[in-house]
Each structure stands twice: as C-alpha cells, then as structure tokens.
Design a protein around this motif. Structure first.
Motif, mmCIF file in Angstrom:
data_model
loop_
_atom_site.group_PDB
_atom_site.id
_atom_site.type_symbol
_atom_site.label_atom_id
_atom_site.label_comp_id
_atom_site.label_asym_id
_atom_site.label_seq_id
_atom_site.Cartn_x
_atom_site.Cartn_y
_atom_site.Cartn_z
ATOM 1 N N ARG A 22 0.829 -1.207 0.000
ATOM 2 C CA ARG A 22 0.000 0.000 0.000
ATOM 3 C C ARG A 22 0.867 1.262 0.000
ATOM 4 N NH1 ARG A 22 -4.262 -0.037 4.663
ATOM 5 N NH2 ARG A 22 -2.349 0.257 5.787
ATOM 6 N N PHE A 23 1.954 1.214 0.773
ATOM 7 C CA PHE A 23 2.826 2.377 0.849
ATOM 8 C C PHE A 23 3.444 2.700 -0.511
ATOM 9 C CE2 PHE A 23 7.216 3.968 1.345
ATOM 10 C CZ PHE A 23 6.901 5.242 1.754
ATOM 11 N N TYR A 24 4.039 1.677 -1.137
ATOM 12 C CA TYR A 24 4.700 1.957 -2.411
ATOM 13 C C TYR A 24 3.676 2.312 -3.494
ATOM 14 C CZ TYR A 24 9.346 0.921 -0.730
ATOM 15 O OH TYR A 24 10.535 0.976 -0.059
ATOM 16 N N GLY A 59 1.030 3.994 -2.922
ATOM 17 C CA GLY A 59 0.717 5.392 -2.639
ATOM 18 C C GLY A 59 1.820 6.320 -3.116
ATOM 19 N N VAL A 60 3.072 5.900 -2.925
ATOM 20 C CA VAL A 60 4.197 6.726 -3.342
ATOM 21 C C VAL A 60 4.156 6.962 -4.851
ATOM 22 C CG1 VAL A 60 6.701 6.644 -3.693
ATOM 23 C CG2 VAL A 60 5.752 6.227 -1.431
ATOM 24 N N TYR A 61 3.695 5.935 -5.598
ATOM 25 C CA TYR A 61 3.624 6.090 -7.051
ATOM 26 C C TYR A 61 2.280 6.655 -7.502
ATOM 27 C CZ TYR A 61 8.156 4.115 -7.907
ATOM 28 O OH TYR A 61 9.503 3.940 -7.957
ATOM 29 N N LEU A 74 -0.836 5.630 -7.062
ATOM 30 C CA LEU A 74 -1.947 4.762 -7.493
ATOM 31 C C LEU A 74 -3.175 5.053 -6.644
ATOM 32 C CD1 LEU A 74 -0.193 1.293 -7.956
ATOM 33 C CD2 LEU A 74 -0.495 3.135 -9.603
ATOM 34 N N LYS A 76 -1.417 12.496 -1.854
ATOM 35 C CA LYS A 76 -1.744 11.164 -1.357
ATOM 36 C C LYS A 76 -0.471 10.422 -0.946
ATOM 37 C CE LYS A 76 -4.281 7.080 -2.614
ATOM 38 N NZ LYS A 76 -3.932 6.023 -2.138
ATOM 39 N N SER A 77 0.558 10.573 -1.797
ATOM 40 C CA SER A 77 1.800 9.883 -1.461
ATOM 41 C C SER A 77 2.379 10.446 -0.165
ATOM 42 C CB SER A 77 2.800 10.014 -2.608
ATOM 43 O OG SER A 77 3.058 11.362 -2.892
ATOM 44 N N PHE A 78 2.172 11.755 0.039
ATOM 45 C CA PHE A 78 2.666 12.364 1.268
ATOM 46 C C PHE A 78 1.948 11.790 2.499
ATOM 47 C CE2 PHE A 78 2.266 15.769 4.452
ATOM 48 C CZ PHE A 78 3.597 15.880 4.790
ATOM 49 N N MET A 82 0.455 8.906 2.721
ATOM 50 C CA MET A 82 0.921 7.528 2.871
ATOM 51 C C MET A 82 2.231 7.498 3.642
ATOM 52 S SD MET A 82 -0.662 5.007 1.795
ATOM 53 C CE MET A 82 -1.777 4.287 0.652
ATOM 54 N N PHE A 83 3.075 8.456 3.278
ATOM 55 C CA PHE A 83 4.395 8.522 3.890
ATOM 56 C C PHE A 83 4.283 8.793 5.389
ATOM 57 C CE2 PHE A 83 8.545 10.083 4.914
ATOM 58 C CZ PHE A 83 9.375 9.360 4.093
ATOM 59 N N LYS A 121 3.079 5.786 7.203
ATOM 60 C CA LYS A 121 4.166 4.819 7.354
ATOM 61 C C LYS A 121 5.084 5.201 8.530
ATOM 62 C CE LYS A 121 7.903 5.539 5.234
ATOM 63 N NZ LYS A 121 9.280 5.415 5.672
ATOM 64 N N LEU A 157 13.101 5.494 -2.417
ATOM 65 C CA LEU A 157 12.276 6.703 -2.345
ATOM 66 C C LEU A 157 12.797 7.763 -3.304
ATOM 67 C CD1 LEU A 157 11.643 7.005 1.487
ATOM 68 C CD2 LEU A 157 10.030 6.342 -0.295
ATOM 69 N N SER A 167 11.814 7.065 -6.714
ATOM 70 C CA SER A 167 10.365 7.184 -6.921
ATOM 71 C C SER A 167 9.998 8.622 -7.291
ATOM 72 C CB SER A 167 9.634 6.781 -5.646
ATOM 73 O OG SER A 167 9.603 7.876 -4.759
ATOM 74 N N PRO A 168 8.773 8.833 -7.767
ATOM 75 C CA PRO A 168 8.379 10.197 -8.143
ATOM 76 C C PRO A 168 8.256 11.151 -6.953
ATOM 77 C CG PRO A 168 6.823 8.563 -8.990
ATOM 78 C CD PRO A 168 7.722 7.857 -8.064
ATOM 79 N N MET A 169 8.358 10.643 -5.718
ATOM 80 C CA MET A 169 8.247 11.541 -4.568
ATOM 81 C C MET A 169 9.444 12.466 -4.539
ATOM 82 S SD MET A 169 6.975 10.045 -0.970
ATOM 83 C CE MET A 169 6.547 11.416 0.061
#
Lengths: 260, 369
Positions: free
Chosen positions: A114-116, A118-120, A122, B2-4, B6-7, B10, B208, B211-213
C-alpha cells in the motif's frame, strides 16, 4: 526478443521505439571520467545485462538513467523521457530494486504494498485490487498481515520485485538483486524476471554472477567507464573465442585501470 | 498529496512498532523531569539537625519551634554534650547543630541580645551555607519580634531582601525549563536523525529517491510525525511542571505553545542536518548525543550561570538554541512576560529554524543522491 504488448507500459514504450537509448552519455566528476561516452539501445521486453567490475562506472551510469544524477554530456532517453530535461518524469516510468530489497521490515506485507502504491500515486481501489492479485500470484495471501522482517529471504526478494513493478513501469532497474541469495532462490527469482519480460517490461540488470549473465538477452560489459563489449551471451563467447561468460568477463576486466 | 499522507502514515507505523522509539519519546521526558524536579534539587527540605540546649529556657524552646516548623529543618538528635554533637557530625547523621548556651533566654529578656551557635557540616559547602543562612534568618526574625529595642540605640542598616518571581527559591523553577529545553531538543533531533539514517542504512531511501516523490515531501513527511509527538511531549512536561512541581504559568499559554513549536522546529531541522551526514543509525545517535547533549547541558545556562563563564564560552553559548528557549520559558511561565519582552529570543530561534532548514535541504540534495 519482442513480445506482444499486453499492458499499458509496454504498449507506450514499444510504440515509441527502444525504451532506453544512450548516445555518448558521459559523466565527469572533476577530472575523473566515471562514464565515458557510452552508447546503446534497449528494446521493450528485453533483458539487458549491465556488467562490469566494481568501479567500472555501472552505478554512475545507472543513476543517470534513473534520473538521480545529471549527465555531463551526451544524450539519453528512458521510456521516452529525456535524462537531461525530464529526470523527474523518468521516475514515473521506472521501477527500481537493489540488493537490499528496499522493503520496510517493520511493516506488514500489505502495508508495504500500500505504501509503495501510494508513493507512485496509485488510486486506493487500484492498490487494493493489485494487492490481492499480487499476493495470489506469489502465494503470499496467508502472509498478508505478517511483518516483512519475519519472511524468508527468498520471499522478501520476490515481494520487493513485485512491489517495484506495482505501478507498471516500462523499465525496471535491478541493481545486483540476487546478491547473497542461494542458487535455488536465485533461479526462482529469474522465473519472475522472465515473466515480467514476457509482459513487455524492459529489464536492466547488474550482476556479478556470470551464470546470470547467460540468462540475459544481451550483455554489455563496462571497463573504465566505457562499454567494451555488447552482444548476446553467445555472440560474446564467439567473439572472444571462449567457452563461458566468466572468461569473457575476466578477459575484459583484466585490462581495467579503475578497479576498487 | 496522497503519497505524502501515505508517507506520514508509514512513519507512524515505524514509531508505534518500535518500543525503543516510544520509550525515548515518552519515557525519557517523564523520567528526567521527575528526576530533576524531585531528586536533583538543591533546596533544603527537612535537613537533619541536632540541638544542644544548655539553656532550657522559654526562648530556646520558641526558637526551636520556629526552626522545626519552617519545613527546612527536622529534629534528629537531642544532644547533651559537645562530644555528642561531634559524634553526630562524624557519623553523618546531622547537617547542622544548634547550640543554645546557658542563660540564652535570660540574656535575651534582660540584655536584649543573646548568642546562639550554629555548627554546620561544611564538607558539602553549598548545603552548609544554605543551612546557616536559613537558620540565621529564622533566628533573627525571632529576635526582632521579642526584643523591644530602646529608642535611639544608634543607627542601623538593615538589608531587607525580596526575592522576585521565586520567593521560595524553588529549584524546580530552574530545572523544569532546563529539562524541557534539553528533552525537546534531544528527542526531536535524535529521533529524526535516526529515522532518516535508518532509511539510508536499509536502502529504502534509495528507492524513495528513485520514486516520483520529491525530496521536500520526504523530509516534511519525516519531520511531521515527530513534530506532533514532540509537541505532545512538551505538553506532558509542561503539565508535570505546572501540576506536579508547582511551576506557575503566569504568561500567555498560546505564546508558550507557539514558542515551543518554534523550538521543536529548530530541533527537528538539526536532526535532519545530522542525518544527512550520518550513514548509519549509530552514527546519527552518537552525533546527536555528543553535539547536542553536552553543549546544551553546559552552555545553555541550565546548570551553570552563563554570566560567570569566560568570554569564549559565552560566545559559543550564543549558538545554543536551548539558551534562548530557556529564557523564553522562564520569561513566560515564571515572570509572565509577553512577546514584547521576548521578541529578541524569539527572533533568534526563528532565524535559526529558517537557516537550519535551508542548510539541511541543501545538504540533503547533495548527500542523499
């Protein structure tokens, strides 16, 4: 080695020609030339072995292709994005996995996915769907709430590889992905690589295991920042008149000046 | 975005699944504040006292009553002779002996003055001086109340001391702000530097970065959880200080919290800066400890007064963030000051936060990639 494009990433890449192109790509650090005018192309779905002794410039070249490091000269595109001008766009279209597996050991299998995802960027629904499919395929459904730290090494490796492919990249860069893994697990890992290549994903892999070099469609060998040889494993052996990739590698690497 | 998120989620997983982090985060402050607040106090409470009363008169009784009801002294021994007193000191039973000579009450009644002998154990000189001062003050007060001084007995200069802001000379007034500054700095800086160093160690930072972040969200995502948790930490220490250790809160609570957030920000950016240079968690931890703990303890004005330090050390102390935060904390809580009096310290902290943030980001760009 071309496969019918059966997913979005491969379709995009093959329509635009080769997935990776390099022309006279060079990186200098002061007076030191780490990468010295390398040129090659990698087609969609190809398994491209990127070999060389430590210090030959492999890592620097790979970092440039991943958009982490700006090149000094030359030209290169990855998945249709220019390495000079669009390093951040490249990151959307590539996957990456190193020897360290790059999963979080204190997160469960599902949380890592889920984390990865989210990072990309999706969508949540897409992540859920892909998680189920991925766990099914790897036979990890029962372990979805297990902490990754307690999984056996081989499983971690497979999971890391699948997670790196979660966002359907056009290319996946594998930096010595099988270091420290037993031969059986390595063989199983290569099955995953073949599967991915068959789906049209381009595989760009560095390794120190010469038996693995034999598994690649084409192999390049870097010496002192230059690519000294580039051909199919069979072609290379023929060219140097030897019986194994081991001998090809030794023959080339012995002439190196920059060895760690 | 969203990725933020998620981060950040985590990061919280990491924190709540690591008992060590939780222990550092919440155990350490409570333990240290309690320790500093109660155990490491330099005030005097119920010091053991021996009394040698040759007088046995009314005034001697009264003076003793005053001493033992003050809360500073406790009767330990009723000695009958000087050797008794000497023995008590040698065994370390008592810290102070009060000797009333024969005729003490009579002299006080008839002559208007009398003598009491105070004997103190000066092997611990700070305590000895304090005990003698406290006892002298109590005895003096008694003397003044009970002697009618004849008019025109000559000019007298009397120093009347008034101790502003902390009349009870409570040590907690110093220790709680000092501990708070120390803990917030250590916890914030150490934990952030360790968590970033850990991602480098395990290779996840590499992923990381590929990745696009972008880097900024990664850093903010690392800082944010610790920002929140450190703030909770600050609230716990404040609550302990106010409700358990009786520190007043005379100024504006909003200002106090805002300044605390500013100080935490300084600490967190220090942590990021350390982490960009540390390749392993161990290095990050040691660097944080060495570069933050000792300088803060010694040069912040927490334990040792800055005014009496040699000039070079005073100059160095100007780059210690805790120095300013302690002034701010004491100013708001104990003196009830506002931003008008504390803007200088606030500006220094804000400058530090901004400067360090730029430095950390620059350093990160060069070193992580």
């Amino acid at each position: 080695m071309t496969n019918p494009p059966n997913n979005a990433a491969a379709g995009r890449a093959s329509a635009a020609g080769p997935v990776i192109t390099c022309q006279q790509l060079t990186k200098r650090f002061g007076d030191f030339v780490a990468v010295n005018g390398i040129s090659f192309e990698v087609a969609a779905g190809e398994i491209f072995g990127f070999l060389g002794a430590n210090g030959a410039g492999k890592t620097t070249a790979m970092r440039m292709l991943c958009g982490l490091l700006g090149p000094t000269e030359g030209a290169a595109t990855v998945a249709g994005c220019d390495v000079f001008r669009e390093p951040e766009r490249i990151k959307q279209h590539i996957g990456y996995m190193s020897q360290k597996f790059s999963l979080y050991e204190d997160l469960t299998v599902r949380e890592n996915i889920r984390f990865y995802g989210g990072v990309y960027g999706l969508k949540t629904a897409a992540i859920r769907e892909k998680t189920t499919a991925l766990l099914q395929r790897l036979g990890l459904a029962a372990e979805r709430d297990t902490l990754v730290g307690s999984l056996p090494l081989g499983w971690k490796q497979k999971l890391a590889f699948s997670v790196a492919l979660l966002h359907e990249p056009a290319v996946i860069f594998l930096d010595e992905p099988t270091g420290g893994v037993d031969p059986i697990t390595r063989r199983q890992f290569w099955d995953l690589i073949y599967e991915a290549a068959a789906r049209g994903v381009t595989i760009f892999i560095t390794t120190h295991y010469m038996d693995e070099a034999e598994y690649c469609d084409r192999v390049s060998i870097m010496v002192d920042g230059r690519i000294d040889a580039l051909d199919t494993p069979a072609g290379l052996k023929r060219q140097f008149g030897v019986a194994s990739m081991d001998e090809v590698f030794l023959h080339l690497a012995r002439g190196a000046k920059n060895v760690e | 975005m969203k990725s933020f998120l998620m981060f950040v989620r985590k990061e919280f997983y990491h924190i709540f699944r690591d008992p060590r982090t939780l222990l550092i985060l919440f155990g350490m402050p409570v333990a240290l504040v309690t320790l500093f607040g109660f155990a490491l106090t330099n005030e005097i409470k119920n010091a053991d006292v021996a009394v040698l009363d040759f007088d046995k008169g009314q005034h001697a009784q009264q003076v003793q009553h005053r001493l033992f009801s003050s809360g500073y002294f406790g009767l330990r021994d009723y000695a009958t002779s000087y050797p008794d007193v000497a023995a008590a000191f040698r065994q370390g039973h008592v810290k102070l002996a009060v000797v009333f000579p024969v005729g003490f009450s009579r002299d006080l009644d008839h002559l208007g003055h009398a003598q009491v002998q105070l004997v103190a154990d000066a092997s611990d000189q700070n305590t000895a001086v304090s005990l003698v001062n406290y006892a002298t003050a109590i005895i003096k007060t008694y003397e003044q109340e009970h002697t009618k001084r004849p008019a025109g007995a000559g000019p007298r200069v009397e120093a009347v001391a008034r101790l502003y802001f902390n009349p009870g000379l409570k040590a907690a007034y110093t220790f709680v702000p000092g501990t708070m500054a120390l803990i917030l700095l250590l916890v914030s800086a150490m934990l952030t530097s360790i968590t970033i160093a850990r991602e480098k160690e395990t290779g996840t930072m590499e992923v990381l970065l590929v990745s696009p972040m972008r880097q900024l969200p990664i850093i903010i995502g690392k800082i944010l959880p610790y920002f929140l948790l450190s703030f909770i930490n600050g609230l716990i220490i404040l609550a302990l200080g106010v409700w358990v250790l009786d520190i007043p809160q005379r100024g504006s609570l909003a200002l106090l919290l805002a300044e605390t957030l500013l100080y935490i920000l300084v600490a967190l950016t220090l942590g990021v800066l350390i982490s960009t240079r540390a390749a392993s968690q161990q290095t990050a931890m040691l660097t944080s400890m060495l570069s933050l703990l000792l300088p803060t303890l010694i040069l912040s004005g927490f334990l040792f007064p800055l005014e009496s330090m040699p000039l070079p050390l005073q100059t160095v102390s100007r780059i210690i963030p805790a120095r300013y935060y302690i002034v701010i904390l004491k100013g708001i809580m104990i003196k009830g000051l506002g931003l008008r009096e504390l803007w200088r310290e606030t500006a220094v902290l804000a400058g530090m936060a901004g400067g360090l943030l730029l430095l950390a980001l620059g350093s990160l760009k060069n070193r992580l990639a």
